[in-house]
Design a protein around this motif. Structure first.
Motif, short mmCIF file in Angstrom:
data_model
loop_
_atom_site.label_atom_id
_atom_site.label_comp_id
_atom_site.label_asym_id
_atom_site.label_seq_id
_atom_site.Cartn_x
_atom_site.Cartn_y
_atom_site.Cartn_z
N GLU A 55 -14.51 50.22 41.34
CA GLU A 55 -14.19 51.45 40.63
C GLU A 55 -13.32 51.20 39.41
N ASP A 56 -12.58 50.09 39.39
CA ASP A 56 -11.71 49.80 38.25
C ASP A 56 -12.49 49.37 37.02
N PHE A 57 -13.76 49.02 37.20
CA PHE A 57 -14.61 48.65 36.06
C PHE A 57 -15.38 49.87 35.52
N TYR A 58 -15.20 50.99 36.17
CA TYR A 58 -15.99 52.20 35.91
C TYR A 58 -15.09 53.24 35.26
N LYS A 59 -15.08 53.26 33.90
CA LYS A 59 -14.17 54.14 33.19
C LYS A 59 -14.82 54.73 31.94
N PHE A 60 -14.24 55.82 31.48
CA PHE A 60 -14.60 56.43 30.21
C PHE A 60 -16.10 56.79 30.17
N SER A 117 -2.80 57.53 18.23
CA SER A 117 -3.38 58.80 17.79
C SER A 117 -3.15 59.85 18.86
N SER A 118 -3.52 61.07 18.57
CA SER A 118 -3.33 62.17 19.51
C SER A 118 -4.06 61.88 20.82
N GLY A 119 -3.36 62.12 21.92
CA GLY A 119 -3.97 61.88 23.23
C GLY A 119 -4.04 60.42 23.60
N SER A 120 -3.42 59.56 22.78
CA SER A 120 -3.40 58.10 22.99
C SER A 120 -4.79 57.48 23.05
N TRP A 121 -5.77 58.11 22.35
CA TRP A 121 -7.13 57.57 22.37
C TRP A 121 -7.30 56.38 21.44
N ASN A 122 -6.29 56.08 20.66
CA ASN A 122 -6.44 54.97 19.73
C ASN A 122 -5.07 54.39 19.39
N ASN A 123 -4.95 53.08 19.53
CA ASN A 123 -3.77 52.39 19.05
C ASN A 123 -4.06 51.95 17.63
N VAL A 148 -9.58 59.02 12.77
CA VAL A 148 -8.83 57.87 13.27
C VAL A 148 -9.79 56.71 13.56
N LEU A 149 -9.22 55.59 13.97
CA LEU A 149 -10.00 54.37 14.17
C LEU A 149 -10.45 54.20 15.62
N VAL A 150 -10.50 55.28 16.37
CA VAL A 150 -10.86 55.19 17.78
C VAL A 150 -12.23 54.54 17.97
N SER A 151 -12.32 53.60 18.88
CA SER A 151 -13.54 52.88 19.28
C SER A 151 -14.03 51.86 18.25
N ILE A 152 -13.40 51.80 17.08
CA ILE A 152 -13.87 50.88 16.05
C ILE A 152 -13.92 49.42 16.53
N PRO A 153 -12.88 48.90 17.20
CA PRO A 153 -12.97 47.50 17.66
C PRO A 153 -14.19 47.24 18.53
N ARG A 154 -14.52 48.19 19.41
CA ARG A 154 -15.68 48.02 20.30
C ARG A 154 -16.98 48.11 19.52
N TYR A 155 -17.06 49.00 18.55
CA TYR A 155 -18.29 49.15 17.78
C TYR A 155 -18.60 47.91 16.93
N PHE A 172 -7.76 48.11 32.64
CA PHE A 172 -7.55 48.19 34.08
C PHE A 172 -6.48 49.20 34.45
N ASN A 173 -5.54 49.44 33.54
CA ASN A 173 -4.48 50.41 33.80
C ASN A 173 -4.81 51.81 33.32
N GLY A 174 -6.04 51.98 32.81
CA GLY A 174 -6.52 53.31 32.49
C GLY A 174 -6.03 53.90 31.19
N TYR A 175 -5.60 53.07 30.24
CA TYR A 175 -5.11 53.59 28.96
C TYR A 175 -6.29 53.94 28.05
N ASN A 176 -6.22 55.08 27.41
CA ASN A 176 -7.35 55.58 26.61
C ASN A 176 -7.62 54.77 25.35
N PHE A 177 -6.61 54.09 24.82
CA PHE A 177 -6.77 53.45 23.51
C PHE A 177 -7.78 52.30 23.52
N VAL A 178 -8.15 51.81 24.70
CA VAL A 178 -9.06 50.66 24.75
C VAL A 178 -10.52 51.07 24.56
N VAL A 179 -10.82 52.36 24.68
CA VAL A 179 -12.21 52.81 24.73
C VAL A 179 -12.94 52.52 23.41
#
Length: 411
Positions: free
Chosen positions: A69-74, A299-305, A356-363, A404-411
Motif C-alpha cells: 500500500e505504501d507504493f500506491y499513492k496519488f 506551493s499551496s497545499g504543499s503540492w510542489n517544492n 507552479v512547477l508541480v509534477s515538472i520533475p516527473r514529467y 513513502f511519507n506521503g508528502y504531496n510535493f513528490v507527485v
C-alpha cells in the motif's frame, strides 16, 4: 541467431539485477525515512503538533516497514480504478469536475492483462510487477540505442546509472505510466535507428494512448522517414509507405478518442478534462519564469517544492543548452531531429501546467536524450558528470522519503 538470443537474454538478466538492486536501495531509503521523519498526515493538522514528539526507542521489529500500500499513492488509484471498472459514462458538456477520463488507457489495460499472467487479484501487485518489467525493457532498448550511437559498455552503464539516479526515478517502479512511456519511447527511437519504421510506428502509436506527449513520438517517426527520402518525393512508393506507417501510428489514438466520443459526447474529452484538474495551456516555460520572478519554497497545499522542482528543471534545461553549444557544428539533420524530439518532451509539460512547477520533475524524466547527452558531453569531464549524479542521487533520496511519507510535493 542463437548467439543473439543468448546475448539478449544475458543482457536482460543483467539489467534485471541492476533494476532490482536499485529498487531495493530506494525501498531501504524509504524504510529509513518512514522511521526517521514524520508522516505528512501527522504534521498537516496544526492541532496535532504534539504528535511530532517522536519516540525513537523502537526495535527493528517495531519499526514501520514498506507495504504494498505504501507504493500506491496519488494518481495510482485512477489507473487501478480504470483497470477494474473502465471509464465513467458522463456528458462532458455538463461536467465541470475532474474525472479519470484524462488518464490514458494503455497502462490500465496492461494492469488488467497482468491478472491473467500472474493469476493474482491484487491490482497493486500486478501494477508494481508491470512497471518494473517495463523498466527493464526500457533499459534494454536504451542499451541497444546507445550501442548504435557508438557508446562503449562503460558509457552505456553510466547512462543507466543516470536514469536510475534521476530524482523521481521511483515513479518508474510504482503504479504510474512513466516506465511504460519510457519503454515505448525507447522502442520508437531504437527501431527508427534500424529503419524499422513499422515497429517504430506501432511503438509510437501505443505511446500516444499512454500519455499525451506520445504524439511527439509519432512526429519523430514521421520526420525521420522524411529525412530518409532526402525530402525528395519522386517515388509514389515512398510516399505511400510513409502514409501507411502514419496511419498505423494514429490508429490507437483514433480508436481511443472515438470511444471517448461514444462515452462522453466529446471526441477530445481526455484533453478537455485536463482543464478540470486546474491545468491549462500556457506559454512554454511560463511557470519556470514565474518562479524566477516570485520564488517560493512550497506551493499551496504543499503540492510542489519550488526549490527542488526549479533546481531539477534548470539542470535539465542546462543539458540541452550545453549540448547545442558544444556540438552544434557537428550535428547532422537526424541529430537535430533527435535533439528537438528530446526538447519537445520538455516543452509540452511546461506548456500544460498551472502557475507552479508541480509534477515538472516527473514529467521531464521520460526525455531519453537527457541521459545520453549527460554522458556524451561529460565523457572527459568526470567532475561535471559526478556532479550531476550527486545532485540527482541527493534529490532522489529526498523524493523517495517524501513519497513513502506521503508528502504531496513528490507527485
Amino acid at each position: 541467431m542463437k548467439g543473439n538470443f543468448t546475448e539478449n537474454l544475458s543482457l536482460l538478466f543483467k539489467l534485471l539485477i541492476i533494476v532490482l538492486i536499485s529498487r531495493l536501495i530506494l525501498c531501504f531509503v524509504g524504510y529509513i525515512g518512514m522511521n526517521t521523519f514524520p508522516m505528512y498526515d501527522t504534521i498537516k493538522d496544526k492541532h496535532a503538533q504534539s504528535t511530532l514528539n517522536m519516540d525513537f526507542g523502537i526495535t527493528i521489529n517495531e519499526s514501520r516497514k514498506p507495504r504494498l500500500e505504501d507504493f500506491y499513492k496519488f494518481d495510482s488509484g485512477f489507473y487501478l480504478q480504470i483497470s477494474d471498472n473502465g471509464y465513467p459514462k458522463i456528458k462532458m458538456s455538463e461536467n465541470n469536475l475532474p474525472t479519470s477520463i484524462s488518464f490514458f488507457p494503455l497502462y490500465p489495460l496492461l494492469i488488467r492483462a497482468m491478472h491473467y499472467i500472474t493469476n493474482s487479484s491484487s491490482n497493486i501487485f500486478n501494477a508494481l510487477l508491470l512497471s518494473n518489467i517495463l523498466l527493464v525493457l526500457s533499459l534494454y532498448y536504451i542499451y541497444k540505442l546507445c550501442e548504435i550511437r557508438g557508446f562503449d559498455k562503460k558509457e552505456i552503464y553510466l547512462v543507466i546509472l543516470v536514469i536510475l539516479s534521476y530524482p523521481t526515478s521511483l515513479f518508474y517502479s510504482v503504479p504510474y505510466t512513466e516506465s511504460l512511456f519510457l519503454c515505448l519511447s525507447a522502442a520508437t527511437l531504437y527501431y527508427c535507428s534500424l529503419n524499422n519504421y513499422a515497429a517504430a510506428s506501432v511503438a509510437a502509436g501505443l505511446s500516444a494512448i499512454t500519455r499525451f506527449p506520445g504524439f511527439i513520438n509519432i512526429a519523430y517517426v514521421f520526420f525521420v522517414m522524411l529525412l530518409d527520402t532526402n525530402l525528395k518525393f519522386s517515388s509514389i512508393k515512398q510516399l505511400t509507405r510513409i502514409f501507411h506507417y502514419m496511419i498505423i501510428s494514429i490508429i490507437p489514438i483514433t480508436v481511443y478518442f472515438s470511444y471517448m466520443k461514444y462515452l462522453t459526447g466529446d471526441f477530445l474529452a481526455p484533453l478537455h478534462d485536463v482543464g478540470n484538474w486546474s491545468r491549462k495551456m500556457s506559454i512554454p516555460f511560463k511557470s519556470y519564469i514565474d518562479y524566477i520572478r516570485n520564488p517560493y519554497f512550497f506551493s499551496s497545499g504543499s503540492w510542489n517544492n519550488g526549490v527542488v522542482s526549479f533546481v531539477i528543471a534548470t539542470s535539465i534545461l542546462a543539458v540541452f543548452v550545453i549540448y547545442i553549444i558544444l556540438n552544434r557544428k557537428n550535428m547532422d539533420r537526424k541529430e537535430w531531429i533527435f535533439l528537438l524530439y528530446g526538447f519537445l518532451l520538455i516543452v509540452v509539460p511546461f506548456s500544460n501546467v498551472g502557475s507552479v512547477l508541480v509534477s515538472i520533475p516527473r514529467y521531464l524524466m521520460v526525455s531519453i536524450p537527457i541521459y545520453l547527452y549527460i554522458v556524451e558531453f561529460f565523457r572527459d569531464k568526470k567532475f561535471l558528470f559526478l556532479s550531476y549524479v550527486f545532485l540527482f542521487s541527493t534529490l532522489n533520496t529526498l523524493m523517495v522519503i517524501g513519497y513513502f511519507n506521503g508528502y504531496n510535493f513528490v507527485v
